[in-house]
Scaffold this motif. Structure first.
Motif, PDB file in Angstrom:
ATOM      1  N   ALA A  11      34.750 -37.426 -51.145  1.00  0.00           N
ATOM      2  CA  ALA A  11      35.004 -36.882 -52.484  1.00  0.00           C
ATOM      3  C   ALA A  11      33.871 -35.928 -52.830  1.00  0.00           C
ATOM      4  O   ALA A  11      32.763 -36.026 -52.290  1.00  0.00           O
ATOM      5  N   GLY A  12      34.154 -35.016 -53.751  1.00  0.00           N
ATOM      6  CA  GLY A  12      33.118 -34.091 -54.182  1.00  0.00           C
ATOM      7  C   GLY A  12      33.634 -33.127 -55.233  1.00  0.00           C
ATOM      8  O   GLY A  12      34.802 -32.744 -55.212  1.00  0.00           O
ATOM      9  N   LYS A  13      32.769 -32.752 -56.144  1.00  0.00           N
ATOM     10  CA  LYS A  13      33.112 -31.804 -57.201  1.00  0.00           C
ATOM     11  C   LYS A  13      32.911 -30.366 -56.687  1.00  0.00           C
ATOM     12  O   LYS A  13      32.057 -30.118 -55.836  1.00  0.00           O
ATOM     13  N   PRO A  14      33.684 -29.418 -57.222  1.00  0.00           N
ATOM     14  CA  PRO A  14      33.487 -28.026 -56.810  1.00  0.00           C
ATOM     15  C   PRO A  14      32.144 -27.476 -57.268  1.00  0.00           C
ATOM     16  O   PRO A  14      31.614 -27.884 -58.308  1.00  0.00           O
ATOM     17  N   LYS A  15      31.611 -26.582 -56.475  1.00  0.00           N
ATOM     18  CA  LYS A  15      30.339 -25.935 -56.799  1.00  0.00           C
ATOM     19  C   LYS A  15      30.253 -24.611 -56.047  1.00  0.00           C
ATOM     20  O   LYS A  15      31.003 -24.377 -55.086  1.00  0.00           O
ATOM     21  N   HIS A  16      29.365 -23.759 -56.510  1.00  0.00           N
ATOM     22  CA  HIS A  16      29.143 -22.491 -55.819  1.00  0.00           C
ATOM     23  C   HIS A  16      28.337 -22.748 -54.551  1.00  0.00           C
ATOM     24  O   HIS A  16      27.273 -23.363 -54.598  1.00  0.00           O
ATOM     25  N   GLU A  17      28.872 -22.279 -53.419  1.00  0.00           N
ATOM     26  CA  GLU A  17      28.165 -22.445 -52.154  1.00  0.00           C
ATOM     27  C   GLU A  17      28.277 -21.168 -51.333  1.00  0.00           C
ATOM     28  O   GLU A  17      29.224 -20.391 -51.506  1.00  0.00           O
ATOM     29  N   ILE A  18      27.350 -20.989 -50.429  1.00  0.00           N
ATOM     30  CA  ILE A  18      27.390 -19.855 -49.526  1.00  0.00           C
ATOM     31  C   ILE A  18      27.972 -20.316 -48.196  1.00  0.00           C
ATOM     32  O   ILE A  18      27.357 -21.099 -47.477  1.00  0.00           O
ATOM     33  N   PHE A  19      29.188 -19.851 -47.890  1.00  0.00           N
ATOM     34  CA  PHE A  19      29.834 -20.126 -46.614  1.00  0.00           C
ATOM     35  C   PHE A  19      29.994 -18.797 -45.890  1.00  0.00           C
ATOM     36  O   PHE A  19      30.600 -17.867 -46.416  1.00  0.00           O
ATOM     37  N   SER A  20      29.459 -18.689 -44.674  1.00  0.00           N
ATOM     38  CA  SER A  20      29.565 -17.453 -43.898  1.00  0.00           C
ATOM     39  C   SER A  20      29.113 -16.242 -44.712  1.00  0.00           C
ATOM     40  O   SER A  20      29.756 -15.182 -44.715  1.00  0.00           O
ATOM     41  N   ASN A  21      28.012 -16.410 -45.446  1.00  0.00           N
ATOM     42  CA  ASN A  21      27.408 -15.345 -46.259  1.00  0.00           C
ATOM     43  C   ASN A  21      28.283 -14.908 -47.429  1.00  0.00           C
ATOM     44  O   ASN A  21      28.102 -13.822 -47.978  1.00  0.00           O
ATOM     45  N   ILE A  22      29.232 -15.751 -47.815  1.00  0.00           N
ATOM     46  CA  ILE A  22      30.091 -15.446 -48.962  1.00  0.00           C
ATOM     47  C   ILE A  22      29.947 -16.553 -50.000  1.00  0.00           C
ATOM     48  O   ILE A  22      29.993 -17.744 -49.661  1.00  0.00           O
ATOM     49  N   ASP A  23      29.756 -16.151 -51.268  1.00  0.00           N
ATOM     50  CA  ASP A  23      29.627 -17.111 -52.369  1.00  0.00           C
ATOM     51  C   ASP A  23      31.024 -17.564 -52.782  1.00  0.00           C
ATOM     52  O   ASP A  23      31.840 -16.760 -53.246  1.00  0.00           O
TER      53      ASP A  23
END
Length: 216
Positions: A11-23
């Motif tokens: 489980a987890g809440k949404p958040k801003h993350e950098i995946f493959s250099n994309i926010d």
């Protein structure tokens, strides 16, 4: 009586993350849990990044078969971290080909009904740093699937997944996904899905539009 096994819960809440250099604002990066508290609206402490296309009562729980991980690990020559698909339950013994739309399962004191396959988005490619991930997953229709909650409660990672009712044995999750994603069996396949009362509303509407378009 048929059983499935829980390999892990997440489980987890949404958040801003950098995946493959994309926010990206996403809840793909879910954390392992010992227990999940499940309501008809979804899991307490869980969420989605884009509420327009994800989440809701018809997508309260997301399942992904553990058996597919070996395929993807071989395809990409690396070991993917679970949950690579952002699934809530990584399960064994419940592949899309042997799980049917309408199946009702008991997990702990929670009762769920499988109602649709999953249509993943490009986030799985960014999250796993594999540009072709989405394309290959859609091609195989090994997308995992969703369930609605019929009885709320708690799921423990030690619980078995017990099939308590199978309403039909003609349309598996895999077949339904093939119809939605690849128009398998054309209009006949579409009409077959419309016979399922337990099919998720979003998928019913997708198929209805296809059938209506064929009439015009």
């Amino acid at each position: 009586m048929e059983y499935g096994k829980i390999k892990s819960l997440h489980a987890g809440k949404p958040k801003h993350e950098i995946f493959s250099n994309i926010d990206i604002f996403s809840a793909m990066d879910k954390q392992a849990q010992d227990n999940l508290t499940v309501t008809k609206a979804g899991i307490i402490g869980d969420g989605v990044g884009n509420v327009k296309f994800h989440g809701g009562p018809d997508r309260a729980l997301c399942f992904y078969p553990f058996e597919h991980y070996s395929l993807w690990n071989e395809k990409f020559s690396k070991k993917l971290d679970i949950p690579a698909f952002g699934e809530n339950l990584t399960i064994a013994g419940m592949r899309e080909e042997t799980t049917y739309i309408g199946d009702i399962y008991q997990i702990g004191d929670v009762i769920v009904q499988i109602n649709q396959g999953r249509i993943p988005c490009s986030t799985i490619s960014f999250f796993n740093q594999e540009p072709k991930f989405l394309e290959l997953v859609l091609k195989t229709s090994f997308t995992g699937y969703f369930a609605r909650v019929l009885q709320e409660g708690t799921i423990n990672k030690q619980n078995e997944i017990v099939l308590i009712d199978r309403l039909q044995e003609k349309i598996s999750v895999h077949y339904a996904a093939e119809v939605i994603l690849h128009k398998r069996d054309g209009l006949e396949g579409a009409k077959a899905l419309l016979t399922l009362e337990s099919l998720a509303e979003d998928w019913k509407q997708r198929i209805l539009k296809r059938v209506q378009a064929a009439k015009n």
